[in-house]
Design a protein around this motif. Structure first.
Motif, PDB file in Angstrom:
ATOM      1  N   LEU A 177       2.252 -33.181  -1.303  1.00  0.00           N
ATOM      2  CA  LEU A 177       1.426 -32.782  -2.319  1.00  0.00           C
ATOM      3  C   LEU A 177       0.127 -32.538  -1.611  1.00  0.00           C
ATOM      4  O   LEU A 177      -0.134 -33.572  -0.703  1.00  0.00           O
ATOM      5  N   PRO A 178      -0.511 -31.586  -1.517  1.00  0.00           N
ATOM      6  CA  PRO A 178      -1.798 -31.253  -0.841  1.00  0.00           C
ATOM      7  C   PRO A 178      -2.903 -32.507  -1.261  1.00  0.00           C
ATOM      8  O   PRO A 178      -3.076 -32.644  -2.583  1.00  0.00           O
ATOM      9  N   LEU A 221       4.893 -37.532  -1.415  1.00  0.00           N
ATOM     10  CA  LEU A 221       5.906 -36.739  -1.007  1.00  0.00           C
ATOM     11  C   LEU A 221       7.101 -36.316  -2.098  1.00  0.00           C
ATOM     12  O   LEU A 221       7.331 -37.304  -2.921  1.00  0.00           O
ATOM     13  N   ILE A 222       7.473 -35.057  -2.291  1.00  0.00           N
ATOM     14  CA  ILE A 222       8.456 -34.823  -3.125  1.00  0.00           C
ATOM     15  C   ILE A 222       9.616 -34.360  -2.312  1.00  0.00           C
ATOM     16  O   ILE A 222       9.671 -33.414  -1.522  1.00  0.00           O
ATOM     17  N   ALA A 223      10.567 -35.238  -2.658  1.00  0.00           N
ATOM     18  CA  ALA A 223      11.984 -34.835  -1.794  1.00  0.00           C
ATOM     19  C   ALA A 223      13.044 -34.216  -2.792  1.00  0.00           C
ATOM     20  O   ALA A 223      13.399 -35.189  -3.881  1.00  0.00           O
ATOM     21  N   LYS A 280      -0.277 -46.337   0.976  1.00  0.00           N
ATOM     22  CA  LYS A 280       0.957 -46.569   0.292  1.00  0.00           C
ATOM     23  C   LYS A 280       1.460 -45.108   0.076  1.00  0.00           C
ATOM     24  O   LYS A 280       0.595 -44.172  -0.357  1.00  0.00           O
ATOM     25  N   ILE A 281       2.728 -44.535   0.438  1.00  0.00           N
ATOM     26  CA  ILE A 281       3.273 -43.469   0.313  1.00  0.00           C
ATOM     27  C   ILE A 281       4.207 -43.352  -0.940  1.00  0.00           C
ATOM     28  O   ILE A 281       5.055 -44.160  -1.034  1.00  0.00           O
ATOM     29  N   TYR A 282       3.922 -42.486  -2.120  1.00  0.00           N
ATOM     30  CA  TYR A 282       4.805 -42.253  -3.202  1.00  0.00           C
ATOM     31  C   TYR A 282       5.837 -41.136  -3.002  1.00  0.00           C
ATOM     32  O   TYR A 282       5.462 -40.134  -2.555  1.00  0.00           O
ATOM     33  N   ARG A 283       7.179 -41.684  -2.419  1.00  0.00           N
ATOM     34  CA  ARG A 283       8.181 -40.498  -2.399  1.00  0.00           C
ATOM     35  C   ARG A 283       9.009 -40.181  -3.675  1.00  0.00           C
ATOM     36  O   ARG A 283       9.529 -41.300  -4.244  1.00  0.00           O
ATOM     37  N   ILE A 284       8.745 -39.301  -4.355  1.00  0.00           N
ATOM     38  CA  ILE A 284       9.385 -38.755  -5.562  1.00  0.00           C
ATOM     39  C   ILE A 284      10.603 -38.049  -5.286  1.00  0.00           C
ATOM     40  O   ILE A 284      10.623 -36.957  -4.594  1.00  0.00           O
ATOM     41  N   ALA A 285      11.678 -38.839  -5.437  1.00  0.00           N
ATOM     42  CA  ALA A 285      13.063 -38.070  -5.195  1.00  0.00           C
ATOM     43  C   ALA A 285      13.521 -37.393  -6.558  1.00  0.00           C
ATOM     44  O   ALA A 285      13.895 -38.233  -7.400  1.00  0.00           O
ATOM     45  N   ASP A 286      13.663 -36.165  -6.396  1.00  0.00           N
ATOM     46  CA  ASP A 286      14.028 -35.454  -7.645  1.00  0.00           C
ATOM     47  C   ASP A 286      15.447 -34.895  -7.406  1.00  0.00           C
ATOM     48  O   ASP A 286      15.974 -34.135  -6.701  1.00  0.00           O
ATOM     49  N   TYR A 287      16.480 -35.745  -8.279  1.00  0.00           N
ATOM     50  CA  TYR A 287      17.861 -35.378  -8.185  1.00  0.00           C
ATOM     51  C   TYR A 287      18.312 -34.721  -9.473  1.00  0.00           C
ATOM     52  O   TYR A 287      19.443 -34.692  -9.742  1.00  0.00           O
ATOM     53  N   THR A 288      17.509 -33.921 -10.053  1.00  0.00           N
ATOM     54  CA  THR A 288      17.862 -33.171 -11.314  1.00  0.00           C
ATOM     55  C   THR A 288      18.777 -32.068 -11.063  1.00  0.00           C
ATOM     56  O   THR A 288      19.887 -32.074 -11.969  1.00  0.00           O
ATOM     57  N   ALA A 346       6.967 -38.187 -13.487  1.00  0.00           N
ATOM     58  CA  ALA A 346       6.859 -38.953 -12.118  1.00  0.00           C
ATOM     59  C   ALA A 346       5.652 -38.876 -11.531  1.00  0.00           C
ATOM     60  O   ALA A 346       5.007 -39.986 -10.971  1.00  0.00           O
ATOM     61  N   LEU A 347       5.199 -37.675 -11.653  1.00  0.00           N
ATOM     62  CA  LEU A 347       3.551 -37.430 -10.794  1.00  0.00           C
ATOM     63  C   LEU A 347       2.661 -38.218 -11.561  1.00  0.00           C
ATOM     64  O   LEU A 347       1.627 -38.656 -10.721  1.00  0.00           O
ATOM     65  N   VAL A 348       2.386 -38.173 -12.901  1.00  0.00           N
ATOM     66  CA  VAL A 348       1.788 -39.000 -13.788  1.00  0.00           C
ATOM     67  C   VAL A 348       1.636 -40.517 -13.454  1.00  0.00           C
ATOM     68  O   VAL A 348       0.449 -41.158 -12.934  1.00  0.00           O
ATOM     69  N   PHE A 349       3.026 -41.144 -13.061  1.00  0.00           N
ATOM     70  CA  PHE A 349       3.088 -42.589 -12.807  1.00  0.00           C
ATOM     71  C   PHE A 349       2.402 -42.686 -11.362  1.00  0.00           C
ATOM     72  O   PHE A 349       1.563 -43.684 -11.238  1.00  0.00           O
TER      73      PHE A 349
END
Length: 135
Positions: free
Chosen positions: A8-9, A14-16, A44-52, A118-121
């Motif tokens: 995300l800019p 990171l969105i995976a 710290k890097i937040y990797r949001i893994a979207d398995y939808t 997830a982004l809000v978190f």
């Protein structure tokens, strides 16, 4: 590859996004790509893994949990990363529950039904860390 990974800019997020049938090799490739993408970063890097829109097999999930808990760079056990799951499948629940067990590192992974939550978190956690650092 079953994962599309993007920054995300101007954020340490990171969105995976996973799609289709994903295997343990896909998870391994995602971890390797993430490790490469975060090289040289200190926050710290937040990797949001979207398995939808993804599915997997029971065996691939178990193998992926084992891989994720073995301190593989870019994985959920990498101390530089906070993993966040998005989705509702039984595999997410299985992986999250397994990773919480002591034999898999006791890794806590926040899980949300949709990407916006997830982004809000992640953004709230980043703001808390910045507030603590400046105090």
């Amino acid at each position: 590859m079953a994962f599309q990974i993007e920054w995300l800019p101007n954020e340490p997020i990171l969105i995976a996004t996973a799609s289709g049938l994903i295997s343990v090799d896909d998870f391994k490739g995602m971890y390797e790509q993430v490790a490469s993408m975060i090289e040289g970063r200190h926050e710290k890097i937040y990797r949001i893994a979207d398995y939808t829109n993804a599915d997997s097999s029971f065996m691939d999930i178990l193998k992926a949990v084992k891989l994720a808990s073995n301190n593989a760079p870019g994985s959920s056990s990498d101390p530089r990363i906070q993993t966040v799951y998005v989705g509702t499948s039984q595999w997410i629940s299985l992986a999250r529950t397994a990773l919480q067990q002591p034999q898999f590192g006791g890794i806590m992974i926040p899980t949300f039904v949709d990407l916006d939550d997830a982004l809000v978190f992640a953004r709230r956690e980043i703001a808390k860390a910045a507030e603590t650092a400046s105090a």
